[in-house]
Scaffold this motif. Structure first.
Motif, mmCIF file in Angstrom:
data_model
loop_
_atom_site.group_PDB
_atom_site.id
_atom_site.type_symbol
_atom_site.label_atom_id
_atom_site.label_comp_id
_atom_site.label_asym_id
_atom_site.label_seq_id
_atom_site.Cartn_x
_atom_site.Cartn_y
_atom_site.Cartn_z
ATOM 1 N N GLU A 174 0.849 -1.186 0.000
ATOM 2 C CA GLU A 174 0.000 0.000 0.000
ATOM 3 C C GLU A 174 0.887 1.239 0.000
ATOM 4 O O GLU A 174 1.906 1.276 0.686
ATOM 5 C CB GLU A 174 -0.922 -0.006 1.222
ATOM 6 N N ASP A 175 0.473 2.255 -0.768
ATOM 7 C CA ASP A 175 1.238 3.504 -0.884
ATOM 8 C C ASP A 175 2.671 3.226 -1.327
ATOM 9 O O ASP A 175 3.642 3.784 -0.791
ATOM 10 C CB ASP A 175 1.241 4.273 0.443
ATOM 11 N N LEU A 176 2.810 2.326 -2.302
ATOM 12 C CA LEU A 176 4.116 1.978 -2.874
ATOM 13 C C LEU A 176 5.089 1.459 -1.806
ATOM 14 O O LEU A 176 6.299 1.698 -1.881
ATOM 15 C CB LEU A 176 4.727 3.179 -3.602
ATOM 16 N N HIS A 177 4.559 0.721 -0.849
ATOM 17 C CA HIS A 177 5.400 0.213 0.234
ATOM 18 C C HIS A 177 4.923 -1.161 0.679
ATOM 19 O O HIS A 177 3.728 -1.386 0.863
ATOM 20 C CB HIS A 177 5.373 1.181 1.421
ATOM 21 N N TRP A 178 5.889 -2.083 0.855
ATOM 22 C CA TRP A 178 5.594 -3.423 1.352
ATOM 23 C C TRP A 178 5.803 -3.481 2.860
ATOM 24 O O TRP A 178 6.771 -2.927 3.392
ATOM 25 C CB TRP A 178 6.510 -4.455 0.697
ATOM 26 N N SER A 179 4.905 -4.179 3.547
ATOM 27 C CA SER A 179 5.048 -4.457 4.971
ATOM 28 C C SER A 179 4.471 -5.844 5.227
ATOM 29 O O SER A 179 3.934 -6.484 4.327
ATOM 30 C CB SER A 179 4.344 -3.396 5.827
ATOM 31 N N LEU A 180 4.592 -6.316 6.467
ATOM 32 C CA LEU A 180 4.183 -7.685 6.785
ATOM 33 C C LEU A 180 3.339 -7.734 8.039
ATOM 34 O O LEU A 180 3.696 -7.147 9.065
ATOM 35 C CB LEU A 180 5.430 -8.566 6.972
ATOM 36 N N SER A 195 9.586 -2.014 7.617
ATOM 37 C CA SER A 195 10.974 -1.568 7.529
ATOM 38 C C SER A 195 11.109 -0.056 7.458
ATOM 39 O O SER A 195 12.219 0.473 7.588
ATOM 40 C CB SER A 195 11.655 -2.200 6.310
ATOM 41 N N ALA A 196 9.991 0.667 7.255
ATOM 42 C CA ALA A 196 10.045 2.136 7.276
ATOM 43 C C ALA A 196 10.155 2.664 8.699
ATOM 44 O O ALA A 196 10.593 3.798 8.911
ATOM 45 C CB ALA A 196 8.821 2.726 6.584
ATOM 46 N N ARG A 197 9.722 1.857 9.689
ATOM 47 C CA ARG A 197 9.780 2.211 11.110
ATOM 48 C C ARG A 197 9.147 3.576 11.375
ATOM 49 O O ARG A 197 9.688 4.413 12.105
ATOM 50 C CB ARG A 197 11.227 2.176 11.597
ATOM 51 N N ILE A 198 7.966 3.799 10.755
ATOM 52 C CA ILE A 198 7.234 5.057 10.954
ATOM 53 C C ILE A 198 6.508 5.013 12.290
ATOM 54 O O ILE A 198 5.944 3.993 12.674
ATOM 55 C CB ILE A 198 6.222 5.267 9.804
ATOM 56 N N TYR A 244 13.066 -6.551 2.294
ATOM 57 C CA TYR A 244 12.990 -6.609 3.751
ATOM 58 C C TYR A 244 11.840 -7.512 4.193
ATOM 59 O O TYR A 244 11.997 -8.317 5.122
ATOM 60 C CB TYR A 244 12.827 -5.199 4.332
ATOM 61 N N VAL A 245 10.687 -7.391 3.549
ATOM 62 C CA VAL A 245 9.559 -8.265 3.882
ATOM 63 C C VAL A 245 9.922 -9.723 3.615
ATOM 64 O O VAL A 245 9.603 -10.613 4.413
ATOM 65 C CB VAL A 245 8.304 -7.846 3.090
ATOM 66 N N ARG A 247 12.875 -10.979 3.777
ATOM 67 C CA ARG A 247 13.799 -11.368 4.843
ATOM 68 C C ARG A 247 13.053 -11.642 6.139
ATOM 69 O O ARG A 247 13.337 -12.622 6.846
ATOM 70 C CB ARG A 247 14.832 -10.269 5.070
ATOM 71 N N PHE A 248 12.075 -10.789 6.463
ATOM 72 C CA PHE A 248 11.280 -11.000 7.676
ATOM 73 C C PHE A 248 10.564 -12.350 7.614
ATOM 74 O O PHE A 248 10.545 -13.111 8.596
ATOM 75 C CB PHE A 248 10.256 -9.879 7.861
ATOM 76 N N ILE A 249 9.955 -12.637 6.455
ATOM 77 C CA ILE A 249 9.244 -13.909 6.291
ATOM 78 C C ILE A 249 10.207 -15.075 6.449
ATOM 79 O O ILE A 249 9.914 -16.060 7.145
ATOM 80 C CB ILE A 249 8.553 -13.953 4.911
ATOM 81 N N HIS A 250 11.350 -14.982 5.806
ATOM 82 C CA HIS A 250 12.352 -16.049 5.878
ATOM 83 C C HIS A 250 12.759 -16.323 7.322
ATOM 84 O O HIS A 250 12.816 -17.477 7.768
ATOM 85 C CB HIS A 250 13.578 -15.646 5.048
ATOM 86 N N ASP A 251 13.047 -15.267 8.070
ATOM 87 C CA ASP A 251 13.501 -15.440 9.446
ATOM 88 C C ASP A 251 12.402 -16.025 10.336
ATOM 89 O O ASP A 251 12.663 -16.868 11.200
ATOM 90 C CB ASP A 251 13.973 -14.105 10.019
ATOM 91 N N ILE A 252 11.170 -15.590 10.116
ATOM 92 C CA ILE A 252 10.061 -16.079 10.929
ATOM 93 C C ILE A 252 9.811 -17.569 10.695
ATOM 94 O O ILE A 252 9.674 -18.344 11.647
ATOM 95 C CB ILE A 252 8.788 -15.257 10.659
ATOM 96 N N VAL A 253 9.758 -17.989 9.441
ATOM 97 C CA VAL A 253 9.455 -19.401 9.178
ATOM 98 C C VAL A 253 10.596 -20.316 9.607
ATOM 99 O O VAL A 253 10.386 -21.512 9.855
ATOM 100 C CB VAL A 253 9.106 -19.641 7.685
ATOM 101 N N ASN A 254 11.807 -19.780 9.722
ATOM 102 C CA ASN A 254 12.939 -20.602 10.138
ATOM 103 C C ASN A 254 13.178 -20.581 11.643
ATOM 104 O O ASN A 254 13.886 -21.445 12.166
ATOM 105 C CB ASN A 254 14.213 -20.151 9.416
ATOM 106 N N ARG A 255 12.590 -19.604 12.348
ATOM 107 C CA ARG A 255 12.820 -19.487 13.784
ATOM 108 C C ARG A 255 11.585 -19.770 14.630
ATOM 109 O O ARG A 255 11.707 -20.067 15.821
ATOM 110 C CB ARG A 255 13.300 -18.076 14.126
#
Length: 295
Positions: A174-180, A195-198, A244-245, A247-255
């Protein structure tokens, strides 16, 4: 907690592009023109900077006929579709991937498919992870077909819980930005990785729809789900949000195998951007999967 069967409505078949190429057999490429000579996708300086996996992907794709789309199967069970679907990846998509430009939905869908296959190949079988398709919760659908989005969310969450999944991963664009979003029904919590940490966190169009579904699934919580915001890595440019999304997904499914593991990941204070090796690992995973499963 009440988990009942939702009345099934047909999910609109996804299209990673506005129109998929016509008259294609599964496992083949679409060909709009005859094979042309090898045309590099990126400049020579970019090509020299790529890893072996990305170089191999580049060389394979640059040999494909002009107008060719790589097809990646999206099983209906993965994204709670009514029938199997395809993600279409064009030469332009691969060029954007190799040059670090903004990535579209088909890239994310393909990465989610690759991770599910990786999880299924482990000795203990499939991990307890559910997936929601970002195309089915897009801005356009939320604005013009909110009831369909609600139906899709409810169906996906119910089916995932019946399958024994502990949480669901739901990338959003949304708004040209990916998040999870990571949805945990067992503790009525949605963990948000941006990853924008707004601050204050951005409000997505899908938020209210998801809140209403979670209230329905957990009748004891009148206030709806709790939203928690991860102290995740922060991107240092305007285009890497998709990586970044991923990477977040990768880390979550592996941890993570339980909801409390998500809670622990969410609390980890991460300052600054991902390091190059973390990004390169994700790029190589996607390149390898597309090269050997899509082409």
């Amino acid at each position: 907690m009440e988990i009942q069967s939702a009345k099934r409505k047909k999910v609109e078949k996804p299209k990673s592009k506005e129109e998929g190429p016509p008259n294609m057999e599964q496992g083949q490429m679409s060909k709009k023109s005859s094979r042309a000579s090898c045309t590099p996708l990126v400049q020579a300086n970019v090509l020299r900077s790529l890893s072996k996996a990305c170089n191999f992907l580049h060389n394979r794709v640059s040999e494909l006929p002009t107008g060719t789309h790589i097809q990646v199967n999206l099983p209906k069970e993965l994204f709670h579709y009514d029938e199997d679907a395809l993600a279409y990846i064009s030469r332009e998509d691969v060029t954007e991937f190799l040059t670090g430009s903004m990535l579209n939905i088909s890239i994310i869908q393909t990465f989610m498919r690759s991770l599910q296959e990786l999880l299924a190949s482990k000795p203990d079988g499939e991990a307890a992870v559910g997936w929601l398709c970002p195309e089915q919760t897009s801005v356009t659908k939320c604005l013009h077909n909110p009831h369909d989005v609600i139906d899709y969310l409810e169906r996906g969450i119910r089916e995932s819980m019946r399958a024994g999944n502990k949480f669901l991963l739901a990338p959003c664009f949304e708004d040209l930005h990916w998040s999870l979003m990571v949805i945990c029904v067992s503790n009525n919590t949605i963990y948000y990785f941006d990853s924008a940490r707004i601050w204050p966190p951005r409000k997505l169009l899908v938020n209210n729809l998801l809140n209403s579904v979670m209230k329905k699934l957990n009748c004891r919580s009148v206030a709806g789900p709790t939203w928690k915001y991860a102290k995740c890595a922060e991107q240092d440019n305007g285009v890497d949000c998709a990586l970044y999304v991923m990477r977040f997904i990768h880390d979550i499914v592996n941890r993570c195998t339980e909801a409390q593991h998500i809670e622990e990941v969410c609390k980890i204070q991460r300052e600054g951007p991902l390091i190059k090796e973390e990004v390169d690992e994700i790029r190589d995973m996607w390149a390898f999967f597309v090269t050997f499963d899509g082409i």
